[in-house]
Design a protein around this motif. Structure first.
Motif, PDB file in Angstrom:
ATOM      1  N   ASN A 332       0.958  -1.213   0.008  1.00 55.90           N
ATOM      2  CA  ASN A 332      -0.092   0.005  -0.096  1.00 55.90           C
ATOM      3  C   ASN A 332       0.897   1.338   0.050  1.00 55.90           C
ATOM      4  O   ASN A 332       0.708   2.244  -0.817  1.00 55.90           O
ATOM      5  CB  ASN A 332      -1.023   0.043   1.355  1.00 55.90           C
ATOM      6  CG  ASN A 332      -2.236  -0.888   1.031  1.00 55.90           C
ATOM      7  OD1 ASN A 332      -2.313  -1.238  -0.221  1.00 55.90           O
ATOM      8  ND2 ASN A 332      -2.975  -0.885   2.025  1.00 55.90           N
ATOM      9  N   ASP A 361       4.748   6.382   4.841  1.00 53.21           N
ATOM     10  CA  ASP A 361       4.963   6.810   3.532  1.00 53.21           C
ATOM     11  C   ASP A 361       4.771   8.366   3.474  1.00 53.21           C
ATOM     12  O   ASP A 361       4.157   8.957   4.423  1.00 53.21           O
ATOM     13  CB  ASP A 361       4.225   5.901   2.570  1.00 53.21           C
ATOM     14  CG  ASP A 361       2.631   6.154   2.623  1.00 53.21           C
ATOM     15  OD1 ASP A 361       2.252   7.334   2.591  1.00 53.21           O
ATOM     16  OD2 ASP A 361       2.012   5.255   3.108  1.00 53.21           O
ATOM     17  N   ILE A 366      -4.774   9.908   3.550  1.00 52.51           N
ATOM     18  CA  ILE A 366      -6.411   9.329   3.543  1.00 52.51           C
ATOM     19  C   ILE A 366      -7.018  10.581   3.703  1.00 52.51           C
ATOM     20  O   ILE A 366      -6.718  11.230   4.922  1.00 52.51           O
ATOM     21  CB  ILE A 366      -6.504   8.238   4.355  1.00 52.51           C
ATOM     22  CG1 ILE A 366      -5.678   7.014   4.082  1.00 52.51           C
ATOM     23  CG2 ILE A 366      -8.061   7.819   4.489  1.00 52.51           C
ATOM     24  CD1 ILE A 366      -5.277   6.051   5.030  1.00 52.51           C
ATOM     25  N   PHE A 379     -13.812  -1.193   1.080  1.00 54.73           N
ATOM     26  CA  PHE A 379     -13.659   0.494   1.445  1.00 54.73           C
ATOM     27  C   PHE A 379     -12.531   0.725   0.739  1.00 54.73           C
ATOM     28  O   PHE A 379     -11.383   0.320   1.029  1.00 54.73           O
ATOM     29  CB  PHE A 379     -13.860   0.883   2.713  1.00 54.73           C
ATOM     30  CG  PHE A 379     -13.833   2.107   2.951  1.00 54.73           C
ATOM     31  CD1 PHE A 379     -14.908   3.219   2.822  1.00 54.73           C
ATOM     32  CD2 PHE A 379     -12.775   2.772   3.019  1.00 54.73           C
ATOM     33  CE1 PHE A 379     -14.861   4.350   2.338  1.00 54.73           C
ATOM     34  CE2 PHE A 379     -12.530   4.498   3.105  1.00 54.73           C
ATOM     35  CZ  PHE A 379     -13.851   5.169   2.726  1.00 54.73           C
ATOM     36  N   THR A 390      -8.474  -3.418  -4.277  1.00 57.68           N
ATOM     37  CA  THR A 390      -9.670  -4.295  -3.962  1.00 57.68           C
ATOM     38  C   THR A 390     -10.531  -3.620  -2.569  1.00 57.68           C
ATOM     39  O   THR A 390     -11.718  -3.942  -2.707  1.00 57.68           O
ATOM     40  CB  THR A 390      -9.681  -5.601  -3.753  1.00 57.68           C
ATOM     41  OG1 THR A 390      -8.872  -5.827  -2.748  1.00 57.68           O
ATOM     42  CG2 THR A 390      -8.818  -6.352  -4.797  1.00 57.68           C
TER      43      THR A 390
HETATM   44  P1  ADP Z   1      -6.627  -1.592  -1.594  1.00 59.24           P
HETATM   45  O1  ADP Z   1      -5.565  -0.870  -1.525  1.00 59.24           O
HETATM   46  O2  ADP Z   1      -6.738  -2.952  -2.474  1.00 59.24           O
HETATM   47  O3  ADP Z   1      -7.683  -0.559  -2.235  1.00 59.24           O
HETATM   48  P2  ADP Z   1      -6.933  -1.777   1.226  1.00 59.24           P
HETATM   49  O4  ADP Z   1      -7.799  -2.450   2.116  1.00 59.24           O
HETATM   50  O5  ADP Z   1      -5.453  -2.143   1.261  1.00 59.24           O
HETATM   51  O6  ADP Z   1      -7.492  -1.902  -0.091  1.00 59.24           O
HETATM   52  O7  ADP Z   1      -6.798  -0.309   1.533  1.00 59.24           O
HETATM   53  C1  ADP Z   1      -8.128   0.197   1.665  1.00 59.24           C
HETATM   54  C2  ADP Z   1      -8.085   1.603   1.284  1.00 59.24           C
HETATM   55  O8  ADP Z   1      -7.153   2.520   2.113  1.00 59.24           O
HETATM   56  C3  ADP Z   1      -7.292   2.106   0.095  1.00 59.24           C
HETATM   57  O9  ADP Z   1      -8.244   1.927  -0.897  1.00 59.24           O
HETATM   58  C4  ADP Z   1      -6.813   3.377   0.099  1.00 59.24           C
HETATM   59  O10 ADP Z   1      -7.904   4.229  -0.069  1.00 59.24           O
HETATM   60  C5  ADP Z   1      -6.564   3.418   1.547  1.00 59.24           C
HETATM   61  N1  ADP Z   1      -5.086   3.240   1.807  1.00 59.24           N
HETATM   62  C6  ADP Z   1      -4.582   2.158   2.470  1.00 59.24           C
HETATM   63  N2  ADP Z   1      -3.411   2.208   2.483  1.00 59.24           N
HETATM   64  C7  ADP Z   1      -3.021   3.377   2.227  1.00 59.24           C
HETATM   65  C8  ADP Z   1      -1.658   4.326   2.224  1.00 59.24           C
HETATM   66  N3  ADP Z   1      -0.587   3.881   2.645  1.00 59.24           N
HETATM   67  N4  ADP Z   1      -1.868   5.692   1.795  1.00 59.24           N
HETATM   68  C9  ADP Z   1      -2.891   6.146   1.317  1.00 59.24           C
HETATM   69  N5  ADP Z   1      -4.228   5.688   1.281  1.00 59.24           N
HETATM   70  C10 ADP Z   1      -4.163   4.112   1.701  1.00 59.24           C
END
Ligand code: ADP
Length: 432
Positions: A332, A361, A366, A379, A390
């Motif tokens: 991520n 990072d 978010i 979500f 996903t």
């Molecule tokens: P995916 O990455 O497959 O969409 P995740 O469950 O890993 O699903 O993450 C859910 C959501 O959280 C992501 O769609 C993203 O919007 C947000 N997210 C997760 N990790 C990060 C990150 N390191 N920086 C920014 N947004 C993040």
């Protein structure tokens, strides 16, 4: 002259006494020393059922039932000899014999009268038949009453017993009913939970199908276009172009595999098939290997900067779960950061028995309004829609961390970056 009644002549006194005797309610009988009846008043005659003349001159024993009649002369003789009498001057209850042969109870008071030249005996007789009958009746009634009381008591006891038994049976039935209701409620609850699980699973599947049909499109079209381009690069000089497309295909396949893996992990979690199986291993070594594996997916200029303690940390955790968690968070961080952005991976031991792993990072961050939903299934934050994903990864990460008895927390600022912390129990010996 009579000193008690000075104005009456002897005859008058005799007449008055005669009248008293004649009209007395009790019987009065006069006998001589041989037991011969000298006089009997009408009350006594009526009592014994004789005419007065039938008795006068006869032995008094005719009015007594056997065996007293036979013994009467002896009584008198004994009394005359010894002066001891059972009855004289005392009065007692004896039996009388009527002319018709019936016997009746009576109270007899005998007194001795000393006349001028002889002794006579006066007997005053009081009929006790009515009293006796009343007594007997009372006695009978008492007996009846007692037997009734006994019967009623027995009936009551049997009713009480029946009631007690019924009560016991009722209590037992109530208990059985409560148990049955409880069992029913339990099975209803089980059915409801099973149905909910079933519903959730089917919802999950349908959501996955819609998500997959959307998310599969990009990598599949990448694969298709790269494959058709590779077909066109036939000369040896075009090898680098072929390699570029082969790499694109590899990354698209990796993407597809990632999506499928996420879904598989989620289904296994939902079915309760994922369990925590800790083993002892060196944490720094383990994390360095993961960083190595991820080198292929780093964007140009991206770097994972690690900050691990110098001394080796021996942990007792589930390697498979931890690898999945770190892979997801690091992927991520890579995915949601731009080229040349650093990714920090830090291991610290803040509390004596807690290990803290931090992945930080400087990516897109978010949006604040999305923060509360971040760990929900499917979500995706509003600023991530044009980046492949996903929405399952973080949900799986949270559940894996909890399976390992740890906690996950994060901080993020849109446009600046995100930090995820995992607190895990640090155990050197297998306690679980
Ligand atoms: P995916 O990455 O497959 O969409 P995740 O469950 O890993 O699903 O993450 C859910 C959501 O959280 C992501 O769609 C993203 O919007 C947000 N997210 C997760 N990790 C990060 C990150 N390191 N920086 C920014 N947004 C993040």
């Amino acid at each position: 002259m009579n000193p008690q009644f000075p104005y009456e002549s002897i005859q008058e006194v005799a007449l008055r006494l005669q009248a008293i005797i004649e009209t007395a309610i009790d019987g009065i009988i006069l006998i001589d020393a041989f037991g011969i009846v000298e006089s009997i008043n009408p009350a006594a005659a009526t009592l014994f059922g004789y005419a007065e003349q039938e008795v006068i001159g006869k032995n008094i024993s005719m009015l007594m039932p056997s065996p007293y009649n036979e013994q009467h002369d002896d009584y008198i003789d004994r009394y005359k000899k010894t002066g001891k009498a059972k009855i004289i001057g005392i009065g007692r209850e004896v039996s009388g014999l009527r002319k018709d042969g019936t016997i009746f109870p009576m109270r007899l008071a005998v007194s001795e009268v000393q006349l001028e030249n002889r002794i006579v005996f006066t007997g005053i007789i009081h009929d006790l038949s009515a009293v006796k009958q009343a007594h007997e009746k009372i006695h009978r009634l008492n007996e009846e009453l007692e037997s009734k009381v006994i019967t009623r008591t027995e009936e009551l006891a049997s009713v009480v017993n029946k009631l007690l038994n019924t009560n016991k049976r009722l209590q037992y039935e109530v208990q059985e009913r409560i148990a049955a209701e409880e069992a029913l409620r339990k099975s209803e609850e089980e059915v409801r939970i099973a149905l909910e699980n079933e519903k959730e699973l089917s919802e999950l599947k349908s959501r996955f199908v819609s998500m997959a049909s959307h998310e599969f499109r990009t990598p599949l079209s990448t694969i298709l276009s790269s494959v058709s381009l590779i077909g066109r690069y036939t000369t040896t000089e075009q090898q680098d172009k072929r390699e570029k497309h082969i790499n694109r295909i590899k990354s698209a396949v990796q993407n597809l595999t990632g999506i499928l893996n996420d879904f598989l992990s989620l289904s296994r979690l939902e079915e309760g098939k994922v369990s925590n199986k800790p083993t002892a291993f060196d944490l720094q070594l383990f994390c360095t290997e993961i960083i190595e594996e991820l080198q292929g997916v780093l964007k140009p200029g991206q770097k994972i900067i690690k900050d691990f303690p110098k001394e080796a940390i021996q942990v007792f955790l589930d390697e498979r779960l931890l690898k999945n968690v770190l892979f997801n968070l690091l992927s991520n961080a890579i995915k949601y950061s731009g080229e040349d952005r650093p990714i920090y991976f830090e291991i610290t031991q803040e509390l004596p028995n807690t290990l803290c792993l931090c992945i930080k990072d400087e990516g897109i961050g978010i949006p604040e309004k999305d923060i509360p939903h971040l760990f929900s299934r499917f979500f995706r934050a509003t600023n991530a829609t044009n980046i492949q994903g996903t929405g399952l990864g973080l949900n799986i990460v949270k559940r894996y961390v909890e399976l390992m008895k740890g906690k996950i927390r994060f901080e993020s600022q849109e446009g600046k970056g995100s930090s995820f912390w995992i607190d895990l129990p640090l155990r050197h010996t297998p306690i679980d």
